[in-house]
Write a protein that holds these residues in place. Structure first.
Motif, PDB file in Angstrom:
ATOM      1  N   VAL A  15       0.844  -1.205   0.000  1.00 37.35           N
ATOM      2  CA  VAL A  15       0.000   0.000   0.000  1.00 37.35           C
ATOM      3  C   VAL A  15       0.879   1.254   0.000  1.00 37.35           C
ATOM      4  N   LEU A  16       1.931   1.241   0.806  1.00 44.74           N
ATOM      5  CA  LEU A  16       2.844   2.390   0.827  1.00 44.74           C
ATOM      6  C   LEU A  16       3.496   2.585  -0.538  1.00 44.74           C
ATOM      7  N   SER A  17       3.836   1.487  -1.192  1.00 52.17           N
ATOM      8  CA  SER A  17       4.421   1.576  -2.536  1.00 52.17           C
ATOM      9  C   SER A  17       3.439   2.203  -3.512  1.00 52.17           C
ATOM     10  N   GLU A  18       2.162   1.867  -3.356  1.00 56.75           N
ATOM     11  CA  GLU A  18       1.156   2.428  -4.250  1.00 56.75           C
ATOM     12  C   GLU A  18       0.982   3.928  -4.010  1.00 56.75           C
ATOM     13  N   LEU A  19       1.085   4.345  -2.762  1.00 54.81           N
ATOM     14  CA  LEU A  19       1.006   5.773  -2.459  1.00 54.81           C
ATOM     15  C   LEU A  19       2.165   6.527  -3.108  1.00 54.81           C
ATOM     16  N   LEU A  20       3.359   5.963  -3.009  1.00 55.06           N
ATOM     17  CA  LEU A  20       4.519   6.606  -3.617  1.00 55.06           C
ATOM     18  C   LEU A  20       4.412   6.633  -5.143  1.00 55.06           C
ATOM     19  N   GLU A  21       3.837   5.585  -5.704  1.00 50.07           N
ATOM     20  CA  GLU A  21       3.624   5.575  -7.146  1.00 50.07           C
ATOM     21  C   GLU A  21       2.639   6.663  -7.553  1.00 50.07           C
ATOM     22  N   ALA A  22       1.599   6.859  -6.743  1.00 46.56           N
ATOM     23  CA  ALA A  22       0.638   7.929  -7.022  1.00 46.56           C
ATOM     24  C   ALA A  22       1.326   9.292  -6.987  1.00 46.56           C
ATOM     25  N   ALA A  23       2.223   9.479  -6.016  1.00 48.69           N
ATOM     26  CA  ALA A  23       2.970  10.730  -5.930  1.00 48.69           C
ATOM     27  C   ALA A  23       3.895  10.899  -7.133  1.00 48.69           C
ATOM     28  N   ARG A  24       4.538   9.829  -7.520  1.00 46.76           N
ATOM     29  CA  ARG A  24       5.478   9.871  -8.650  1.00 46.76           C
ATOM     30  C   ARG A  24       4.801  10.306  -9.939  1.00 46.76           C
ATOM     31  N   LEU A  25       3.531   9.948 -10.079  1.00 45.73           N
ATOM     32  CA  LEU A  25       2.802  10.242 -11.312  1.00 45.73           C
ATOM     33  C   LEU A  25       2.181  11.641 -11.335  1.00 45.73           C
ATOM     34  N   ALA A  26       2.399  12.420 -10.290  1.00 47.65           N
ATOM     35  CA  ALA A  26       1.801  13.756 -10.216  1.00 47.65           C
ATOM     36  C   ALA A  26       2.398  14.689 -11.268  1.00 47.65           C
ATOM     37  N   PRO A  27       1.619  15.659 -11.723  1.00 49.82           N
ATOM     38  CA  PRO A  27       2.170  16.665 -12.642  1.00 49.82           C
ATOM     39  C   PRO A  27       2.994  17.698 -11.884  1.00 49.82           C
ATOM     40  N   SER A  28       3.903  18.336 -12.602  1.00 45.61           N
ATOM     41  CA  SER A  28       4.705  19.409 -12.013  1.00 45.61           C
ATOM     42  C   SER A  28       5.122  20.370 -13.112  1.00 45.61           C
ATOM     43  N   GLY A  29       5.407  21.603 -12.719  1.00 45.87           N
ATOM     44  CA  GLY A  29       5.820  22.609 -13.682  1.00 45.87           C
ATOM     45  C   GLY A  29       7.066  22.182 -14.436  1.00 45.87           C
ATOM     46  N   HIS A  66      -2.202  13.518  -4.166  1.00 46.71           N
ATOM     47  CA  HIS A  66      -2.347  12.217  -4.827  1.00 46.71           C
ATOM     48  C   HIS A  66      -2.264  11.100  -3.791  1.00 46.71           C
ATOM     49  N   MET A  67      -1.268  11.185  -2.911  1.00 43.94           N
ATOM     50  CA  MET A  67      -1.102  10.158  -1.879  1.00 43.94           C
ATOM     51  C   MET A  67      -2.281  10.136  -0.921  1.00 43.94           C
ATOM     52  N   VAL A  68      -2.741  11.323  -0.531  1.00 43.46           N
ATOM     53  CA  VAL A  68      -3.860  11.425   0.415  1.00 43.46           C
ATOM     54  C   VAL A  68      -5.104  10.731  -0.135  1.00 43.46           C
ATOM     55  N   LEU A  69      -5.390  10.942  -1.408  1.00 40.67           N
ATOM     56  CA  LEU A  69      -6.599  10.361  -1.991  1.00 40.67           C
ATOM     57  C   LEU A  69      -6.468   8.858  -2.197  1.00 40.67           C
ATOM     58  N   ILE A  91      17.189  20.720   0.935  1.00 38.93           N
ATOM     59  CA  ILE A  91      15.924  20.019   1.151  1.00 38.93           C
ATOM     60  C   ILE A  91      14.984  20.942   1.912  1.00 38.93           C
ATOM     61  N   PHE A  92      13.839  21.218   1.322  1.00 40.56           N
ATOM     62  CA  PHE A  92      12.831  22.085   1.929  1.00 40.56           C
ATOM     63  C   PHE A  92      11.652  21.210   2.354  1.00 40.56           C
ATOM     64  N   VAL A  93      11.353  21.197   3.646  1.00 40.54           N
ATOM     65  CA  VAL A  93      10.271  20.352   4.161  1.00 40.54           C
ATOM     66  C   VAL A  93       8.943  21.061   3.942  1.00 40.54           C
ATOM     67  N   VAL A  94       8.082  20.445   3.151  1.00 37.91           N
ATOM     68  CA  VAL A  94       6.810  21.047   2.784  1.00 37.91           C
ATOM     69  C   VAL A  94       5.709  20.683   3.778  1.00 37.91           C
ATOM     70  N   ALA A  95       5.657  19.409   4.176  1.00 35.22           N
ATOM     71  CA  ALA A  95       4.579  18.960   5.067  1.00 35.22           C
ATOM     72  C   ALA A  95       4.958  17.646   5.719  1.00 35.22           C
ATOM     73  N   LEU A  96       4.317  17.379   6.850  1.00 33.38           N
ATOM     74  CA  LEU A  96       4.357  16.053   7.473  1.00 33.38           C
ATOM     75  C   LEU A  96       3.008  15.405   7.215  1.00 33.38           C
ATOM     76  N   LEU A  97       3.033  14.103   6.913  1.00 30.56           N
ATOM     77  CA  LEU A  97       1.789  13.400   6.614  1.00 30.56           C
ATOM     78  C   LEU A  97       1.677  12.142   7.477  1.00 30.56           C
TER      79      LEU A  97
END
Length: 240
Positions: free
Chosen positions: A64-78, A179-182, A212-218
């Protein structure tokens, strides 16, 4: 609840609600087929998501954790810079340290897993420049747009890397986090965005430099509470 989604053929149903023709569930609740996921499934996940601050001690499977990271990896970015970086924290001592850095918000240490969501600032710069070249090559952007972005990036590099790029990069990382949250919510997991923490103290826990800039804790885990939906503004109030 079972739902039927028309696919042009006789429709069989999995208990999760996905059609077993096309698109269909493979038994592990992954959609297969070329047709779009019904919007109501996505909206149902969005509506049922809650900020959770009480967690069961049940371990989260690695799959499940791997799937969350995969969801994050697939996110769009500028410019496809992909600046997100993540640290998965399971050990109790480090979770306690993170809670202390977040003004002693104890629920953080009580979650089985805390994902430290970060931006790699140099990675953002390098990724942006590489992405611009790729976008120009496939004619997704005009050369003048590439020059504008490159020029702005070069100017901003003359100042503090965190001051200049931190907030901008955080917006990219935020997309990956959501992405990970959903996906977590779809797996029955609870999470809670945490932005109230001392960023420098979090970096010190892991001996990270200011690249490294820490954006959030989840904090992440199976919910041990069932909070109701929080009030949301009506659509009319969010339109300008």
């Amino acid at each position: 609840m079972k739902r039927e989604y028309k696919t042009g053929k006789k429709t069989a149903l999995c208990s999760c609600g996905y059609s077993q023709n096309k698109p269909f569930c493979d038994g592990r609740h992954k959609l297969i087929g070329s047709q779009a996921i019904p919007a109501e499934i996505i909206m149902e996940t969005i509506r049922k998501r809650r900020s959770i601050r009480k967690f069961k001690s049940t371990p989260i499977p690695d799959s499940v954790l791997s799937e969350l990271l995969e969801a994050a990896r697939l996110a769009p970015s500028g410019c496809n810079a992909q600046p997100w970086r993540f640290k998965l924290v399971r050990d109790e001592e480090t979770r306690r340290s993170l809670a202390a850095a977040a003004y002693n918000q104890k629920f953080i240490s009580q979650a089985p897993v805390v994902i430290v969501c970060c931006a790699d600032l140099k990675g953002y710069i390098n990724g942006t420049l590489t992405g611009l070249e790729a976008l120009e090559e496939i004619k997704a952007i005009e050369s003048r747009i590439k020059d504008i972005i490159s020029g702005n990036l070069e100017k901003s590099m003359q100042g503090s890397i965190i001051v200049e790029h931190g907030p901008r990069v955080a917006a990219n990382v935020a997309i990956a986090i959501e992405h990970m949250v959903l996906v977590a919510a779809a797996h029955g997991l609870g999470s809670c965005w945490v932005r109230l923490f001392e960023e420098k103290k979090v970096r010190e826990i892991f001996d990270w430099d200011d690249n490294i800039f820490v954006v959030a804790l989840l904090p992440l885990g199976y919910p041990d509470e069932e909070p109701g939906a929080r009030p949301r503004l009506p659509v009319g109030d969010i339109l300008l």
